[in-house]
Scaffold this motif. Structure first.
Motif, mmCIF file in Angstrom:
data_model
loop_
_atom_site.group_PDB
_atom_site.id
_atom_site.type_symbol
_atom_site.label_atom_id
_atom_site.label_comp_id
_atom_site.label_asym_id
_atom_site.label_seq_id
_atom_site.Cartn_x
_atom_site.Cartn_y
_atom_site.Cartn_z
ATOM 1 N N PRO A 27 0.804 -1.232 0.000
ATOM 2 C CA PRO A 27 0.000 0.000 0.000
ATOM 3 C C PRO A 27 0.836 1.281 0.000
ATOM 4 O O PRO A 27 0.403 2.296 -0.539
ATOM 5 N N LYS A 30 1.636 1.723 -3.610
ATOM 6 C CA LYS A 30 0.429 1.991 -4.393
ATOM 7 C C LYS A 30 0.007 3.451 -4.287
ATOM 8 O O LYS A 30 -0.460 4.045 -5.248
ATOM 9 N N ARG A 31 0.187 4.055 -3.109
ATOM 10 C CA ARG A 31 -0.214 5.453 -2.937
ATOM 11 C C ARG A 31 0.908 6.446 -3.239
ATOM 12 O O ARG A 31 0.692 7.655 -3.216
ATOM 13 N N ASP A 71 6.511 6.984 4.130
ATOM 14 C CA ASP A 71 6.200 5.637 3.627
ATOM 15 C C ASP A 71 7.474 4.857 3.313
ATOM 16 O O ASP A 71 7.544 3.651 3.560
#
Length: 99
Positions: A27, A30-31, A71
């Motif tokens: 994730p 993905k972002r 992230d």
């Protein structure tokens, strides 16, 4: 579009933990700005060697936008302890697609 290829050697015996960490980190990628695809492949001949493939709109989406971000730091927390050495990373751009 650019393909990032990261060759990652994992400490023997930590392959399952590494794979689980990559799955948990999906994730984050993905972002990430400009990240369009992600896949992980494991070497048949060297089962502790992986290649992580990430497709980015620009190289800067990886090197400036993602690298060093919160992230990215979380990604590293999930997997860095399984690394056997420093991953090798390069960016490539398709010049020919024959079939």
């Amino acid at each position: 579009m650019f393909l990032e290829i990261a060759q990652i050697d994992v400490k023997p015996g930590q392959e399952a933990e590494f794979e689980a960490g990559v799955a948990k980190a999906a994730p984050f990628f993905k972002r990430a700005k400009g990240c369009k695809a992600m896949s992980l492949q494991r070497s048949v001949e060297k089962p502790s060697r992986y290649r992580l493939f990430l497709t980015w709109e620009t190289v800067e989406n990886h090197t400036k936008d993602f690298y060093g971000s919160a992230d990215w730091q979380e990604w590293r927390k999930l997997v860095a302890h399984t690394f056997d050495g420093t991953p090798s990373v390069e960016h490539v751009q398709e010049t020919l697609k024959a079939f």
